[in-house]
Design a protein around this motif. Structure first.
Motif, PDB file in Angstrom:
ATOM      1  N   ARG A 183      45.937  54.875  -0.413  1.00  0.00           N
ATOM      2  CA  ARG A 183      45.191  55.832  -1.029  1.00  0.00           C
ATOM      3  C   ARG A 183      45.163  55.766  -2.305  1.00  0.00           C
ATOM      4  O   ARG A 183      44.152  56.226  -3.307  1.00  0.00           O
ATOM      5  CB  ARG A 183      45.473  57.302  -0.336  1.00  0.00           C
ATOM      6  N   GLN A 184      46.308  55.858  -2.791  1.00  0.00           N
ATOM      7  CA  GLN A 184      46.623  55.575  -4.458  1.00  0.00           C
ATOM      8  C   GLN A 184      46.073  54.657  -5.008  1.00  0.00           C
ATOM      9  O   GLN A 184      45.266  54.582  -6.112  1.00  0.00           O
ATOM     10  CB  GLN A 184      48.004  55.836  -4.793  1.00  0.00           C
ATOM     11  N   ALA A 185      46.032  53.502  -4.406  1.00  0.00           N
ATOM     12  CA  ALA A 185      45.353  52.192  -4.963  1.00  0.00           C
ATOM     13  C   ALA A 185      44.016  52.320  -5.259  1.00  0.00           C
ATOM     14  O   ALA A 185      43.243  52.145  -6.176  1.00  0.00           O
ATOM     15  CB  ALA A 185      45.921  51.158  -4.066  1.00  0.00           C
ATOM     16  N   LEU A 186      43.407  52.900  -3.906  1.00  0.00           N
ATOM     17  CA  LEU A 186      42.018  53.085  -3.997  1.00  0.00           C
ATOM     18  C   LEU A 186      41.393  54.234  -5.058  1.00  0.00           C
ATOM     19  O   LEU A 186      40.448  53.921  -5.866  1.00  0.00           O
ATOM     20  CB  LEU A 186      41.356  53.715  -2.611  1.00  0.00           C
ATOM     21  N   ASP A 187      42.151  55.217  -5.233  1.00  0.00           N
ATOM     22  CA  ASP A 187      41.917  56.250  -6.232  1.00  0.00           C
ATOM     23  C   ASP A 187      42.180  55.665  -7.668  1.00  0.00           C
ATOM     24  O   ASP A 187      41.065  55.827  -8.471  1.00  0.00           O
ATOM     25  CB  ASP A 187      42.946  57.430  -6.192  1.00  0.00           C
ATOM     26  N   ALA A 188      43.049  54.698  -7.804  1.00  0.00           N
ATOM     27  CA  ALA A 188      43.181  54.211  -9.225  1.00  0.00           C
ATOM     28  C   ALA A 188      42.022  53.146  -9.411  1.00  0.00           C
ATOM     29  O   ALA A 188      41.542  52.827 -10.462  1.00  0.00           O
ATOM     30  CB  ALA A 188      44.549  53.358  -9.206  1.00  0.00           C
ATOM     31  N   PHE A 189      41.789  52.640  -8.408  1.00  0.00           N
ATOM     32  CA  PHE A 189      40.666  51.552  -8.340  1.00  0.00           C
ATOM     33  C   PHE A 189      39.290  52.044  -8.835  1.00  0.00           C
ATOM     34  O   PHE A 189      38.544  51.848  -9.765  1.00  0.00           O
ATOM     35  CB  PHE A 189      40.339  50.633  -7.023  1.00  0.00           C
ATOM     36  N   ALA A 190      39.060  53.564  -8.228  1.00  0.00           N
ATOM     37  CA  ALA A 190      37.857  54.008  -8.784  1.00  0.00           C
ATOM     38  C   ALA A 190      37.782  54.637 -10.134  1.00  0.00           C
ATOM     39  O   ALA A 190      36.676  54.447 -10.672  1.00  0.00           O
ATOM     40  CB  ALA A 190      37.542  55.332  -7.561  1.00  0.00           C
ATOM     41  N   ARG A 191      38.814  54.740 -10.640  1.00  0.00           N
ATOM     42  CA  ARG A 191      39.115  55.157 -12.063  1.00  0.00           C
ATOM     43  C   ARG A 191      39.347  53.961 -13.230  1.00  0.00           C
ATOM     44  O   ARG A 191      39.601  53.922 -14.294  1.00  0.00           O
ATOM     45  CB  ARG A 191      40.141  55.986 -12.425  1.00  0.00           C
ATOM     46  N   LEU A 192      39.548  52.767 -12.282  1.00  0.00           N
ATOM     47  CA  LEU A 192      40.223  51.454 -13.153  1.00  0.00           C
ATOM     48  C   LEU A 192      41.416  52.013 -14.114  1.00  0.00           C
ATOM     49  O   LEU A 192      41.583  51.700 -15.062  1.00  0.00           O
ATOM     50  CB  LEU A 192      39.163  50.964 -13.966  1.00  0.00           C
TER      51      LEU A 192
END
Length: 237
Positions: free
Chosen positions: A139-148
């Motif tokens: 979940r954290q990785a996907l959130d970070a990817f959404a914001r780069l």
């Protein structure tokens, strides 16, 4: 998620693709939660639902790949835009593998339930902690990817050690149980495969974190030391 582009239509296409990747990520997260519930409660119905959802994850990967190929062929992007599209492709591949691991957990739950009483002495409940850690990492990785967000990506890479420690500790304890009571060996081996599947989910989350740094910094950090990754994240550009 992207810089301002000359083409508003290209912006729209990138945003649509990003939304599709996040949707696939949400489905993969749901699979992990369902598999974790099946494991904690040895619920065969929950395990069956995980396996049903796997077909949806596979279809989404194929659809997103087709859309990515179309955008690359029509727009011929360069530099950061091309890295972003390539990273999206790699993220969807990792999400598909997360689905595979969740399905593997579900299949093992079914096998363990079939073995019945041999499971009772084993520390199966401890795996839920590891599953929650892996789900949180994804979940954290996907959130970070959404914001780069490269700082968040770096934090995810550093936190991966916690899941590895959970896995190593569980394996040691499981081996002790199996040595003390050979009747638990068959079910114990099933749990070992479950633990390995959960560890791999964490690995896929860290892969996504590495893709964030690749897009934002233009550096492939997959085989770099933590010191090298930190230096890359802190560098300008």
């Amino acid at each position: 998620m992207t810089d301002k582009h000359l083409s508003t239509q290209f912006d729209s296409e990138l945003n649509a693709l990003s939304s599709r990747v996040m949707e696939m990520g949400g489905l993969a997260e749901a699979q992990i939660r369902q598999a974790s519930y099946a494991l904690a409660n040895f619920n065969e119905e929950a395990a069956a639902r995980v396996m049903q959802d796997e077909h949806r994850v596979n279809l989404m990967e194929l659809e997103i790949d087709r859309e990515l190929s179309s955008v690359i062929a029509r727009r011929q992007p360069a530099a950061r835009d091309l890295r972003l599209l390539m990273a999206m492709s790699r993220v969807t591949a990792n999400l598909e593998r997360v689905g595979d691991e969740a399905e593997r957990v579900a299949r093992m739950v079914q096998a363990i339930v079939a073995k019945g009483g041999a499971l009772r002495p084993l520390p199966a409940g401890e795996l839920r902690v590891a599953a929650e850690l892996a789900s949180g990492q994804l979940r954290q990785a996907l959130d970070a990817f959404a914001r780069l967000d490269t700082e968040a990506a770096l934090a995810i890479l550093k936190a991966d050690d916690a899941l590895d420690r959970e896995f190593d500790g569980f394996v040691r304890k499981l081996i002790t149980y199996m040595m003390e009571d050979p009747r638990t060996i068959s079910a114990g081996l099933d749990l070992l495969f479950v633990a390995k599947a959960i560890e791999r989910i964490g690995d896929h989350a860290t892969n996504i974190a590495e893709f964030i740094i690749y897009v934002a910094k233009g550096a492939d950090v997959r085989h770099s030391t933590m010191e090298q990754i930190e230096s890359t994240v802190k560098s300008r550009g």
